[in-house]
Design a protein around this motif. Sequence first.
Motif, PDB file in Angstrom:
ATOM      1  N   UNK A 106      56.398  28.805  35.914  1.00 50.87           N
ATOM      2  CA  UNK A 106      56.821  30.201  35.830  1.00 50.87           C
ATOM      3  C   UNK A 106      55.831  30.917  34.927  1.00 50.87           C
ATOM      4  N   UNK A 107      54.960  31.720  35.552  1.00 46.91           N
ATOM      5  CA  UNK A 107      53.857  32.319  34.795  1.00 46.91           C
ATOM      6  C   UNK A 107      53.668  33.789  35.196  1.00 46.91           C
ATOM      7  N   UNK A 108      53.048  34.532  34.323  1.00 48.24           N
ATOM      8  CA  UNK A 108      52.631  35.908  34.622  1.00 48.24           C
ATOM      9  C   UNK A 108      51.141  35.872  34.953  1.00 48.24           C
ATOM     10  N   UNK A 109      50.821  35.742  36.226  1.00 48.18           N
ATOM     11  CA  UNK A 109      49.436  35.593  36.651  1.00 48.18           C
ATOM     12  C   UNK A 109      48.722  36.929  36.867  1.00 48.18           C
ATOM     13  N   UNK A 110      49.450  37.961  37.269  1.00 44.15           N
ATOM     14  CA  UNK A 110      48.817  39.229  37.646  1.00 44.15           C
ATOM     15  C   UNK A 110      49.259  40.419  36.807  1.00 44.15           C
ATOM     16  N   UNK A 165      55.797  36.688  36.564  1.00 47.75           N
ATOM     17  CA  UNK A 165      55.722  37.452  37.821  1.00 47.75           C
ATOM     18  C   UNK A 165      55.648  36.518  39.029  1.00 47.75           C
ATOM     19  N   UNK A 166      55.551  35.192  38.762  1.00 48.41           N
ATOM     20  CA  UNK A 166      55.468  34.186  39.825  1.00 48.41           C
ATOM     21  C   UNK A 166      56.135  32.905  39.342  1.00 48.41           C
ATOM     22  N   UNK A 167      56.831  32.237  40.251  1.00 50.39           N
ATOM     23  CA  UNK A 167      57.404  30.930  39.935  1.00 50.39           C
ATOM     24  C   UNK A 167      57.491  30.093  41.206  1.00 50.39           C
ATOM     25  N   UNK A 168      57.381  28.786  41.028  1.00 54.52           N
ATOM     26  CA  UNK A 168      57.515  27.855  42.144  1.00 54.52           C
ATOM     27  C   UNK A 168      58.148  26.573  41.616  1.00 54.52           C
ATOM     28  N   UNK A 169      58.846  25.864  42.498  1.00 53.32           N
ATOM     29  CA  UNK A 169      59.546  24.664  42.035  1.00 53.32           C
ATOM     30  C   UNK A 169      59.755  23.665  43.162  1.00 53.32           C
ATOM     31  N   UNK A 170      59.868  22.413  42.741  1.00 50.05           N
ATOM     32  CA  UNK A 170      60.319  21.326  43.615  1.00 50.05           C
ATOM     33  C   UNK A 170      61.617  20.805  43.008  1.00 50.05           C
ATOM     34  N   UNK A 202      52.107  39.370  44.313  1.00 49.07           N
ATOM     35  CA  UNK A 202      51.440  38.277  45.008  1.00 49.07           C
ATOM     36  C   UNK A 202      50.487  38.851  46.049  1.00 49.07           C
ATOM     37  N   UNK A 203      49.304  38.265  46.180  1.00 49.33           N
ATOM     38  CA  UNK A 203      48.379  38.657  47.233  1.00 49.33           C
ATOM     39  C   UNK A 203      48.801  37.951  48.520  1.00 49.33           C
ATOM     40  N   UNK A 204      49.877  38.467  49.092  1.00 40.98           N
ATOM     41  CA  UNK A 204      50.524  37.857  50.253  1.00 40.98           C
ATOM     42  C   UNK A 204      50.620  38.911  51.347  1.00 40.98           C
ATOM     43  N   UNK A 205      50.413  38.540  52.574  1.00 40.01           N
ATOM     44  CA  UNK A 205      50.339  39.490  53.682  1.00 40.01           C
ATOM     45  C   UNK A 205      51.730  39.959  54.087  1.00 40.01           C
ATOM     46  N   UNK A 206      52.254  40.897  53.311  1.00 40.35           N
ATOM     47  CA  UNK A 206      53.578  41.435  53.583  1.00 40.35           C
ATOM     48  C   UNK A 206      53.592  42.927  53.318  1.00 40.35           C
ATOM     49  N   UNK A 207      54.510  43.601  53.966  1.00 41.35           N
ATOM     50  CA  UNK A 207      54.838  44.992  53.644  1.00 41.35           C
ATOM     51  C   UNK A 207      56.290  44.982  53.185  1.00 41.35           C
TER      52      UNK A 207
END
Length: 352
Positions: free
Chosen positions: A204-208, A230-235, A252-257
């Motif tokens: 869980x980090x603030x990358x951007x 601003x981002x988190x990921x988990x297993x 996130x630099x993710x292809x979404x609107x």
Amino acid sequence: MANPLKVGIIGVGGIARTHVPGWNASPHAELVAGCDIRDDVVKHWGEANQIKTLATNPEELFSDADIDIIDVCTPNMYHAPLAVAALESGKHVICEKPLAPTPQDIYKMIEARNQSGKLLMTAQHFRFEPKSKAMKAEIDRGVLGDVYHARSWMLRRNGFSPGPGFVLKKNSGGGPCIDIGVHILDLTLWFMGNPQPAAVTGVARAELAHRKGAFCAWGGEIPEAFDVEDFAAAFVRFETGATLILEVSWLLHHDIRGEDMQMWLYGTDAGAHWPKCEFLESNAATKQHFNRSLQLFPNLLEAHAQECVEFAQAIVDGAPSPVPAEQSLQVISILDGIYRSQEQGGEVRVNA
């Protein structure tokens, strides 16, 4: 309306606006009071909704013997103390998500609920959408078999509220984990049958957020005091042996609107996708795969409103809470595990 349940909302300046239509539509409830720390906000809200009982101190609602339900719509860090006080004063409580930012807070809320004998519900509105209800009913028929793995994400490209209620940990308790991760995680666990979480490995980090030129597409400047992820990921591993991969982000630099919220469930008999409401099955005899989608009919009410209607109905019927605190405890135990895993740099045990 005969002897309706009287409702008071605490925190009328934000998400409460989506609850008001539900209380107005309920055959068993009547919205009679509002409270907010900002006097101008609660007065304006009262005028707009024709509500005369207004306060800036929630104790006034707790001590009002005519009020049956307290609807908590404040920033996250104030959920637990307000809900506990409301329960101790003999009120039923519906509380916006997350129920509380930490497992310890939820334990206190459960204890207060048990002592009061009143209902406590988390307002996880995605459960009340027609597609979610339809998916849950089909999964409960057993079409997936044993769900042994899931993938879930709720991702935004520069999309969040930069206000202090969201980006300051003292108010929110966390970033997208707590704000939007709670939605997709709650829905995923519900579809899986709420297995008990066992362990979490997460980041869980603030990358951007603190990079030069970072901005919020929803308007407003990102404050320098921004101190959440601003981002988190988990297993996640569950006691059943099932596993889950979770990803959440505001930036996130993710292809979404707008927003990308998806879930894949993988079972021994079939798979499923939400929000497509699609089931992926196979025929062993013909060695063929086939997909089928559910035909859906919309609710008359938006999901935030529908959850309020169903909470009042549960009280009248003497039914269990539509979203029990114990299930929210599982959700928050996992999200708390992500934060602890980030701090410790490895897998952590989870006790929900």
